[in-house]
Scaffold this motif. Structure first.
Motif, PDB file in Angstrom:
ATOM      1  N   UNK A 101       9.890   6.634  -5.430  1.00 45.89           N
ATOM      2  CA  UNK A 101       9.149   7.762  -4.857  1.00 45.89           C
ATOM      3  C   UNK A 101       7.787   7.215  -4.440  1.00 45.89           C
ATOM      4  N   UNK A 102       7.540   7.203  -3.144  1.00 47.23           N
ATOM      5  CA  UNK A 102       6.332   6.548  -2.625  1.00 47.23           C
ATOM      6  C   UNK A 102       5.149   7.504  -2.672  1.00 47.23           C
ATOM      7  N   UNK A 103       4.122   7.162  -3.464  1.00 44.12           N
ATOM      8  CA  UNK A 103       3.003   8.083  -3.683  1.00 44.12           C
ATOM      9  C   UNK A 103       2.218   8.377  -2.399  1.00 44.12           C
ATOM     10  N   UNK A 104       1.803   9.648  -2.273  1.00 46.86           N
ATOM     11  CA  UNK A 104       0.951  10.052  -1.157  1.00 46.86           C
ATOM     12  C   UNK A 104       1.659  10.102   0.190  1.00 46.86           C
ATOM     13  N   UNK A 105       3.003  10.146   0.171  1.00 49.78           N
ATOM     14  CA  UNK A 105       3.741  10.117   1.440  1.00 49.78           C
ATOM     15  C   UNK A 105       4.380  11.459   1.760  1.00 49.78           C
ATOM     16  N   UNK A 106       4.684  11.628   3.061  1.00 51.09           N
ATOM     17  CA  UNK A 106       5.382  12.805   3.578  1.00 51.09           C
ATOM     18  C   UNK A 106       6.810  12.412   3.936  1.00 51.09           C
ATOM     19  N   UNK A 107       7.703  13.398   3.993  1.00 50.37           N
ATOM     20  CA  UNK A 107       9.043  13.212   4.551  1.00 50.37           C
ATOM     21  C   UNK A 107       8.876  12.544   5.924  1.00 50.37           C
ATOM     22  N   UNK A 108       9.609  11.472   6.172  1.00 51.64           N
ATOM     23  CA  UNK A 108       9.489  10.789   7.458  1.00 51.64           C
ATOM     24  C   UNK A 108       8.472   9.660   7.469  1.00 51.64           C
ATOM     25  N   UNK A 109       8.041   9.203   6.273  1.00 49.93           N
ATOM     26  CA  UNK A 109       6.951   8.213   6.226  1.00 49.93           C
ATOM     27  C   UNK A 109       7.316   6.865   6.865  1.00 49.93           C
ATOM     28  N   UNK A 110       8.609   6.575   7.031  1.00 50.96           N
ATOM     29  CA  UNK A 110       8.996   5.290   7.619  1.00 50.96           C
ATOM     30  C   UNK A 110       8.907   5.316   9.145  1.00 50.96           C
ATOM     31  N   UNK A 111       8.886   6.503   9.729  1.00 50.41           N
ATOM     32  CA  UNK A 111       8.933   6.658  11.192  1.00 50.41           C
ATOM     33  C   UNK A 111       7.550   6.413  11.794  1.00 50.41           C
ATOM     34  N   UNK A 112       7.384   5.242  12.414  1.00 54.29           N
ATOM     35  CA  UNK A 112       6.055   4.848  12.898  1.00 54.29           C
ATOM     36  C   UNK A 112       5.701   5.436  14.257  1.00 54.29           C
ATOM     37  N   UNK A 113       6.441   6.470  14.693  1.00 58.99           N
ATOM     38  CA  UNK A 113       6.063   7.118  15.955  1.00 58.99           C
ATOM     39  C   UNK A 113       5.295   8.425  15.727  1.00 58.99           C
ATOM     40  N   UNK A 114       5.053   8.820  14.486  1.00 61.26           N
ATOM     41  CA  UNK A 114       4.252  10.027  14.231  1.00 61.26           C
ATOM     42  C   UNK A 114       3.242   9.768  13.104  1.00 61.26           C
ATOM     43  N   UNK A 115       2.189  10.590  12.991  1.00 68.18           N
ATOM     44  CA  UNK A 115       1.209  10.410  11.918  1.00 68.18           C
ATOM     45  C   UNK A 115       1.752  10.645  10.504  1.00 68.18           C
ATOM     46  N   UNK A 116       3.008  11.081  10.370  1.00 72.43           N
ATOM     47  CA  UNK A 116       3.580  11.123   9.015  1.00 72.43           C
ATOM     48  C   UNK A 116       3.811   9.702   8.497  1.00 72.43           C
ATOM     49  N   UNK A 117       3.781   8.748   9.422  1.00 71.21           N
ATOM     50  CA  UNK A 117       3.983   7.340   9.086  1.00 71.21           C
ATOM     51  C   UNK A 117       2.952   6.887   8.066  1.00 71.21           C
ATOM     52  N   UNK A 118       3.435   6.188   7.031  1.00 76.28           N
ATOM     53  CA  UNK A 118       2.551   5.599   6.036  1.00 76.28           C
ATOM     54  C   UNK A 118       2.841   4.107   6.034  1.00 76.28           C
ATOM     55  N   UNK A 119       1.914   3.350   6.604  1.00 78.16           N
ATOM     56  CA  UNK A 119       2.188   1.925   6.855  1.00 78.16           C
ATOM     57  C   UNK A 119       2.558   1.157   5.589  1.00 78.16           C
ATOM     58  N   UNK A 120       1.787   1.373   4.521  1.00 80.06           N
ATOM     59  CA  UNK A 120       2.034   0.623   3.282  1.00 80.06           C
ATOM     60  C   UNK A 120       3.420   0.960   2.708  1.00 80.06           C
ATOM     61  N   UNK A 121       3.735   2.249   2.650  1.00 81.50           N
ATOM     62  CA  UNK A 121       5.027   2.671   2.087  1.00 81.50           C
ATOM     63  C   UNK A 121       6.184   2.249   2.986  1.00 81.50           C
ATOM     64  N   UNK A 122       5.983   2.329   4.301  1.00 79.20           N
ATOM     65  CA  UNK A 122       7.045   1.929   5.237  1.00 79.20           C
ATOM     66  C   UNK A 122       7.350   0.448   5.076  1.00 79.20           C
TER      67      UNK A 122
END
Length: 293
Positions: A256-277
């Motif tokens: 469970x990646x802390x501080x992330x939103x659903x879709x955190x791996x998708x680098x085409x939107x601001x839900x993207x979390x670089x460290x978790x992705x």
């Protein structure tokens, strides 16, 4: 990336985007409601729309890979025929294979890039387009989401199962199959583990619905589950799923990646979390290398 960053987006706007992404409200309602719930909500909502130019990390002309579209039979699926994006690493093979299953909107440029990323790591990757029988990914996520929602869902799943079988038995395949997927594709990864049994060697679902508890004893492949911290609807399914996996003796890990939103791996939107992705993808590749060797 847009000038509005993830840290500046109100959680209520993220929650509305999640509703919109999963087809529970339309684009207009999403924008209207976002404008109401937070100051600057409309700008936040607009910033969350995907920007696919940002998603490309591996060019389709990259010398390490060869990418092409392939069609193959899909008996019992939507139309009896499927198309997918097949990406082959450099060399003659055979290669271990990875199926990359899209979200709830068809094969968009982000998912094609994920298939290329997998190929640069030495896997023959296939990203099927569940919308191919109805004309293919239409070029934007709104229409793609509407198209996918209208499909016969069991037939769509059959198309994914046939895609996995096509890839596993491909002339360039070692016969060792891994599956990963995102959102709808994450749920499909869990489902394929139940449907394929010993035919699947590893699964990495990203924030996808858990498989039905009754079907869990059919799972024979180890699983690595990647979840977002702020994803209540999906995460609520996992305690029962984990209990079923434990009792069936299925090897699994949940991150469970802390501080992330659903879709955190998708680098085409601001839900993207670089460290978790980055971390989740490194773990995914290591997991596939270990289990598909």
């Amino acid at each position: 990336m847009d000038s509005v960053t993830q840290l500046e987006i109100d959680q209520r706007v993220f929650d509305l985007y999640d509703e919109y992404c999963h087809g529970r409200i339309d684009r207009r309602a999403f924008l209207q409601q976002a404008a109401v719930v937070a100051a600057g909500g409309l700008a936040m909502a607009q910033a969350l729309m995907p920007r696919y130019a940002n998603a490309q990390t591996i060019s389709f002309t990259d010398e390490r890979i060869k990418a092409r579209y392939v069609t193959y039979p899909s008996p019992g699926g939507t139309s009896g025929t499927m198309r997918g994006y097949l990406v082959q690493p450099k060399g003659n093979g055979p290669f271990p294979v990875v199926l990359v299953v899209h979200e709830n909107r068809g094969l968009n440029p982000y998912i094609e890039d994920v298939a290329r990323r997998a190929a640069t790591e030495g896997f023959l990757a296939l990203a099927p387009d569940g919308l191919f029988p109805v004309g293919g990914y239409p070029g934007n996520d709104d229409d793609g989401r509407a198209l996918q929602a209208r499909l016969d869902q069991p037939k769509l799943r059959t198309d994914m199962l046939n895609s996995a079988k096509y890839l596993k038995t491909h002339a360039l395949s070692t016969g060792k199959l891994g599956v990963t997927g995102f959102c709808w594709g994450g749920g499909t990864t869990n489902w394929l583990a139940t449907a394929m049994g010993a035919g699947m060697q590893a699964g990495v679902p990203y924030y996808g619905a858990a498989a039905e508890t009754a079907a869990v004893p059919s799972i024979k492949s180890p699983l690595m589950v990647q979840l977002a911290q702020n994803d209540e609807r999906i995460n609520a399914m996992y305690p029962a799923y984990e209990a079923a996996l434990k009792s069936a003796g299925v090897p699994y890990e949940v991150f469970i990646h802390p501080g992330t939103q659903h879709g955190f791996h998708n680098n085409s939107t601001p839900r993207y979390n670089e460290a978790a992705a980055k971390l989740s993808w490194e773990r995914t590749i290591a997991f596939f290398k270990k289990n598909l060797a």
